[in-house]
Motif scaffolding. Structure first.
Motif, PDB file in Angstrom:
ATOM      1  N   ARG A 138       0.869  -1.169   0.000  1.00 48.78           N
ATOM      2  CA  ARG A 138       0.000   0.000   0.000  1.00 48.78           C
ATOM      3  C   ARG A 138       0.910   1.224   0.000  1.00 48.78           C
ATOM      4  NH1 ARG A 138      -4.171  -2.284   4.540  1.00 48.78           N
ATOM      5  NH2 ARG A 138      -5.268  -3.683   3.139  1.00 48.78           N
ATOM      6  N   ARG A 139       0.988   1.847  -1.129  1.00 45.37           N
ATOM      7  CA  ARG A 139       1.896   2.981  -1.297  1.00 45.37           C
ATOM      8  C   ARG A 139       1.491   4.152  -0.406  1.00 45.37           C
ATOM      9  NH1 ARG A 139       6.024   1.038  -3.962  1.00 45.37           N
ATOM     10  NH2 ARG A 139       5.513  -0.153  -5.804  1.00 45.37           N
ATOM     11  N   ARG A 140       2.495   4.693   0.270  1.00 45.31           N
ATOM     12  CA  ARG A 140       2.322   5.919   1.059  1.00 45.31           C
ATOM     13  C   ARG A 140       1.208   5.802   2.102  1.00 45.31           C
ATOM     14  NH1 ARG A 140       4.508  10.506  -1.021  1.00 45.31           N
ATOM     15  NH2 ARG A 140       2.634  11.722  -0.618  1.00 45.31           N
ATOM     16  N   TYR A 141       1.064   4.648   2.708  1.00 41.13           N
ATOM     17  CA  TYR A 141      -0.035   4.348   3.624  1.00 41.13           C
ATOM     18  C   TYR A 141       0.126   5.045   4.978  1.00 41.13           C
ATOM     19  CZ  TYR A 141      -3.441   1.571   6.209  1.00 41.13           C
ATOM     20  OH  TYR A 141      -4.499   1.163   6.976  1.00 41.13           O
ATOM     21  N   TYR A 142       1.314   4.941   5.549  1.00 39.53           N
ATOM     22  CA  TYR A 142       1.564   5.557   6.858  1.00 39.53           C
ATOM     23  C   TYR A 142       2.060   6.984   6.676  1.00 39.53           C
ATOM     24  CZ  TYR A 142       1.375   0.820   8.757  1.00 39.53           C
ATOM     25  OH  TYR A 142       0.981  -0.439   9.106  1.00 39.53           O
ATOM     26  N   ARG A 143       1.709   7.840   7.639  1.00 41.25           N
ATOM     27  CA  ARG A 143       2.196   9.212   7.641  1.00 41.25           C
ATOM     28  C   ARG A 143       3.062   9.391   8.885  1.00 41.25           C
ATOM     29  NH1 ARG A 143       0.479  14.449   5.642  1.00 41.25           N
ATOM     30  NH2 ARG A 143      -1.059  13.262   4.485  1.00 41.25           N
ATOM     31  N   GLY A 144       4.351   9.625   8.672  1.00 43.01           N
ATOM     32  CA  GLY A 144       5.262   9.855   9.780  1.00 43.01           C
ATOM     33  C   GLY A 144       4.971  11.184  10.458  1.00 43.01           C
ATOM     34  N   ASN A 145       5.564  11.367  11.626  1.00 42.87           N
ATOM     35  CA  ASN A 145       5.264  12.583  12.393  1.00 42.87           C
ATOM     36  C   ASN A 145       5.854  13.847  11.777  1.00 42.87           C
ATOM     37  OD1 ASN A 145       7.935  12.280  13.083  1.00 42.87           O
ATOM     38  ND2 ASN A 145       7.592  12.143  15.287  1.00 42.87           N
ATOM     39  N   GLU A 146       6.661  13.710  10.738  1.00 43.07           N
ATOM     40  CA  GLU A 146       7.177  14.880  10.026  1.00 43.07           C
ATOM     41  C   GLU A 146       6.551  14.992   8.637  1.00 43.07           C
ATOM     42  OE1 GLU A 146      11.451  14.718  10.163  1.00 43.07           O
ATOM     43  OE2 GLU A 146      11.456  14.621  12.351  1.00 43.07           O
ATOM     44  N   GLY A 147       5.445  14.245   8.421  1.00 43.57           N
ATOM     45  CA  GLY A 147       4.700  14.334   7.179  1.00 43.57           C
ATOM     46  C   GLY A 147       5.144  13.391   6.072  1.00 43.57           C
ATOM     47  N   GLU A 148       6.245  12.673   6.262  1.00 44.26           N
ATOM     48  CA  GLU A 148       6.690  11.753   5.212  1.00 44.26           C
ATOM     49  C   GLU A 148       5.710  10.588   5.103  1.00 44.26           C
ATOM     50  OE1 GLU A 148       8.742  10.291   8.935  1.00 44.26           O
ATOM     51  OE2 GLU A 148       8.112  12.188   8.125  1.00 44.26           O
ATOM     52  N   ARG A 149       5.598  10.050   3.912  1.00 47.22           N
ATOM     53  CA  ARG A 149       4.689   8.939   3.648  1.00 47.22           C
ATOM     54  C   ARG A 149       5.506   7.661   3.497  1.00 47.22           C
ATOM     55  NH1 ARG A 149      -0.617  10.825   4.284  1.00 47.22           N
ATOM     56  NH2 ARG A 149      -1.118   8.753   3.495  1.00 47.22           N
ATOM     57  N   ILE A 150       5.020   6.585   4.126  1.00 47.03           N
ATOM     58  CA  ILE A 150       5.744   5.319   4.170  1.00 47.03           C
ATOM     59  C   ILE A 150       4.795   4.208   3.702  1.00 47.03           C
ATOM     60  CG2 ILE A 150       7.045   3.717   5.634  1.00 47.03           C
ATOM     61  CD1 ILE A 150       7.246   6.204   7.638  1.00 47.03           C
ATOM     62  N   ASP A 151       5.308   3.322   2.853  1.00 44.48           N
ATOM     63  CA  ASP A 151       4.503   2.212   2.348  1.00 44.48           C
ATOM     64  C   ASP A 151       4.178   1.209   3.453  1.00 44.48           C
ATOM     65  OD1 ASP A 151       4.877   3.392  -0.115  1.00 44.48           O
ATOM     66  OD2 ASP A 151       6.101   1.764  -0.943  1.00 44.48           O
ATOM     67  N   ALA A 152       3.036   0.544   3.293  1.00 38.51           N
ATOM     68  CA  ALA A 152       2.675  -0.606   4.130  1.00 38.51           C
ATOM     69  C   ALA A 152       2.807  -1.853   3.273  1.00 38.51           C
ATOM     70  CB  ALA A 152       1.244  -0.457   4.626  1.00 38.51           C
ATOM     71  N   LEU A 153       3.296  -2.914   3.876  1.00 34.82           N
ATOM     72  CA  LEU A 153       3.379  -4.212   3.228  1.00 34.82           C
ATOM     73  C   LEU A 153       2.250  -5.078   3.771  1.00 34.82           C
ATOM     74  CD1 LEU A 153       7.226  -4.808   3.541  1.00 34.82           C
ATOM     75  CD2 LEU A 153       5.970  -3.777   1.631  1.00 34.82           C
ATOM     76  N   THR A 154       1.521  -5.750   2.887  1.00 33.00           N
ATOM     77  CA  THR A 154       0.462  -6.645   3.334  1.00 33.00           C
ATOM     78  C   THR A 154       0.943  -8.081   3.209  1.00 33.00           C
ATOM     79  OG1 THR A 154      -0.554  -6.665   1.131  1.00 33.00           O
ATOM     80  CG2 THR A 154      -1.361  -5.023   2.702  1.00 33.00           C
ATOM     81  N   TYR A 155       0.595  -8.865   4.209  1.00 36.03           N
ATOM     82  CA  TYR A 155       0.999 -10.271   4.283  1.00 36.03           C
ATOM     83  C   TYR A 155      -0.221 -11.147   4.464  1.00 36.03           C
ATOM     84  CZ  TYR A 155       5.970  -9.176   4.780  1.00 36.03           C
ATOM     85  OH  TYR A 155       7.262  -8.755   4.559  1.00 36.03           O
TER      86      TYR A 155
END
Length: 159
Positions: A138-155
């Motif tokens: 899931r691209r850009r799923y999480y939002r870090g506390n400084e606004g960066e977007r982080i992918d989620a991996l599904t298993y």
């Protein structure tokens, strides 16, 4: 549901709304706030009364070492959260919680397990060792506390 290992006396117990203080304390210590993975108290409280949702605590001597939050719907189950206090990591507590998730999900009729984890989280190796297979991203799923977007991996895992 209570199980214990004699060498460390860790018990797995069903959690309730009154256990949310312990859940939040473990989550605060286990999840780096930089990545935006932790749930809020209101998110946890909101999902607890829903059908098929289970909260499981790993405890020893009255102290909560970790927890899992999961739900089973029909023939599928999803691990929503799993956290172990950093002081208890590497001692089998996470495996106990993951095994309990799998066992109880199967008992409730689930044949397929799901979870997601932040890309780069060292827990990916833990889940892969337990037989979970990468199913997607899931691209850009999480939002870090400084606004960066982080992918989620599904298993997924079939049981």
């Amino acid at each position: 549901m209570a199980t214990a290992r004699p060498q460390d006396h860790v018990m797995l117990l069903r959690g309730e709304f009154d256990d949310l203080d312990d859940v939040m304390a473990v989550m605060d210590r286990a999840f780096d706030p930089h990545h935006g993975e932790a749930w809020s108290r209101s998110q946890c409280a909101g999902i607890l009364p829903m059908s098929g949702v289970s909260l499981v605590l790993a405890k020893t001597g009255g102290r909560t070492l970790g927890f899992s939050l999961h739900r089973t719907i029909s023939d599928e189950a999803e691990l929503l959260l799993l956290a172990v206090d950093p002081e208890a990591q590497g001692k089998g507590v996470g495996k106990m919680l993951l095994d309990q998730f799998e066992d109880s999900s199967g008992e409730q009729g689930a044949s397929r397990l799901h979870l997601e984890v932040r890309d780069g989280n060292r827990a990916t190796a833990f889940y892969e060792a337990a037989g979970f297979k990468l199913a997607g991203r899931r691209r850009r799923y999480y939002r870090g506390n400084e606004g960066e977007r982080i992918d989620a991996l599904t298993y997924v895992k079939t049981i």
